[in-house]
Design an enzyme around this catalytic site. Structure first.
Site, PDB file in Angstrom:
ATOM      1  N   SER A 138       1.530   3.486  -3.348  1.00 50.11           N
ATOM      2  CA  SER A 138       1.229   4.593  -4.404  1.00 50.11           C
ATOM      3  C   SER A 138      -0.367   4.808  -4.394  1.00 50.11           C
ATOM      4  O   SER A 138      -1.214   4.201  -3.744  1.00 50.11           O
ATOM      5  CB  SER A 138       1.314   3.855  -5.849  1.00 50.11           C
ATOM      6  OG  SER A 138       2.790   3.753  -6.178  1.00 50.11           O
ATOM      7  N   GLY A 189       0.655  -1.186  -0.154  1.00 44.76           N
ATOM      8  CA  GLY A 189       0.154   0.044  -0.081  1.00 44.76           C
ATOM      9  C   GLY A 189       0.876   1.373  -0.106  1.00 44.76           C
ATOM     10  O   GLY A 189       0.740   1.864   0.908  1.00 44.76           O
ATOM     11  N   GLU A 226      13.404  -5.722  -2.198  1.00 46.29           N
ATOM     12  CA  GLU A 226      12.661  -6.167  -3.369  1.00 46.29           C
ATOM     13  C   GLU A 226      13.596  -6.565  -4.473  1.00 46.29           C
ATOM     14  O   GLU A 226      13.369  -7.276  -5.168  1.00 46.29           O
ATOM     15  CB  GLU A 226      11.673  -5.063  -3.575  1.00 46.29           C
ATOM     16  CG  GLU A 226      10.881  -5.336  -5.025  1.00 46.29           C
ATOM     17  CD  GLU A 226       9.941  -4.316  -5.471  1.00 46.29           C
ATOM     18  OE1 GLU A 226       9.024  -4.669  -6.201  1.00 46.29           O
ATOM     19  OE2 GLU A 226      10.240  -3.204  -5.198  1.00 46.29           O
TER      20      GLU A 226
END
Length: 396
Positions: A137, A135, A255
């Site tokens: 953008s 959560g 990531e």
């Protein structure tokens, strides 16, 4: 005896033996109906079968290969992580449905979470029994993430969230979402980053609404998420309240790890298939097409070398940014080249032709590669300011 037990009873010291072990497991597990399923722009494809495959990965101990042993992982070296992702890509393993939990939330909690948060969430992430979404953008805060307007206030022992997130991958199947929300206004004269908090929010509650976003490809893996007085417990904030920016940036760093090497093996397969298509259609006879195919091969070779060098070096400012810039523009260029190779068929062929459909999907989805995850313009600004020391961009 499970593969995990065998590895614990008789550790494999030689990386080639490790590669053979991974390859054999994948050969026995990746069935024809799974091969190549999912991936960018196709996250809804064969979802239930991919979930079952992901849970088999987890049960065998492969999912948390990079996690420390004390947190339920294998503590594998970077070299072995790269080997694993390479072999998955070569075997055509389906894209996993737990990657947000395993590669983003899990490492964040291991490094910055509380003992209670790790005990509560790591087992479900490792077993793929609880799925996650991101959560970050919002309609007015994409690449400029510090502009998030979603707010959270304390009400007794809970945070109450109100706001909207957008481009939320897999929100429609997620059990939890890690949310960057404003919990306090930034102090006067302070950066906008102050006052943001990193909250862990359950998705399956009355205050959360998920709406799919239909893309150019026809798929809808992205979603809008609306929080209308949604709630989460007071202790489900990672790091200190108001210090969420540091946590959010750490998550983005996790990531872009060893999995990017496997991604590049997939890129190589795409390039090889496009070369074969150009030969079949006769497009390879065009000197301009041959030059672009050769340039794509050179650029991909450079990208892989740079990625491996970056992964083996100490973390430095701008490393992940450069890799994002390189791969996003490369894949977008491959999509454009595919349309040239297809010629009129790229536009005129009716749906159902697997060759044409595949390359059209790549072309359409890759238009977003240079936007999501931080647009290329923002990435270049980061490099200019944080690496080269140039004056801050005027963002008015």
């Amino acid at each position: 005896m499970s593969l995990r037990a065998k590895r614990e009873a008789s550790p494999v010291d030689d990386n080639q033996d490790f590669r053979r072990e991974v390859r054999a497991w994948l050969a026995a597990t990746v069935t024809d109906d799974l091969r190549g399923a999912g991936g960018a722009g196709r996250e809804n494809e064969a979802f239930d079968r991919r979930l079952a495959f992901t849970r088999r990965l987890a049960a065998a101990g492969w999912s948390t290969l990079a996690w420390p042993v004390e947190h339920g992982g294998q503590g594998a070296s970077l070299e072995r992580q790269v080997i694993f992702h390479e072999e998955c890509a070569k075997a055509g393993a389906p894209s996993r449905v737990d990657h947000i939990g395993v590669t983003m939330v899990g490492p964040t909690l291991i490094q910055l979470g509380t003992t209670r948060q790790r005990e509560r969430f790591l087992p479900g992430i490792a077993a793929a029994t609880e799925l996650w979404c991101q959560g970050y953008s919002e309609p007015g805060a994409g690449s400029d993430l510090a502009a998030v307007a979603t707010r959270a206030r304390l009400d007794g022992d809970q945070w109450v969230l109100t706001g909207q997130k957008v481009w939320t991958s897999l929100a429609h199947v997620a059990d939890w979402c890690f949310v960057l929300a404003r919990t306090a206004p930034p102090p006067e004269g302070a950066s906008r980053h102050a006052g943001l908090s990193y909250l862990l929010v359950p998705m399956r509650q009355p205050g959360v609404t998920v709406r799919p976003i239909r893309q150019l490809t026809g798929d809808s893996e992205f979603n809008e998420v609306f929080f209308d007085s949604a709630r989460t417990d007071r202790d489900l904030v990672v790091g200190e309240p108001g210090q969420g920016w540091r946590v959010a940036m750490a998550t983005l760093g996790f990531e872009r790890g060893a999995a990017t090497v496997g991604q590049q093996v997939g890129f190589q397969r795409d390039l090889d298939d496009l070369v074969a298509l150009a030969r079949r259609t006769g497009a390879a006879a065009d000197p301009g097409v041959r030059e672009r195919l050769t340039r794509s091969w050179i650029d991909l070779t450079v990208l892989r070398a740079h990625t491996l060098r970056s992964l083996s070096a100490p973390p430095s400012a701008g490393t992940a940014t450069v890799i994002k810039l390189l791969w996003s523009r490369w894949r977008q260029g491959l999509g454009e080249l595919a349309m040239t190779v297809l010629g009129p068929a790229g536009v005129a062929a009716v749906p159902g032709d697997p060759d044409v459909d595949r390359w059209r999907r790549l072309f359409l989805f890759s238009r977003a590669d240079t936007i999501y995850g931080g647009s290329n313009e923002i990435q270049r600004g980061i490099l200019a300011e944080r690496v080269l020391g140039l004056p801050r961009q005027d963002r008015r």
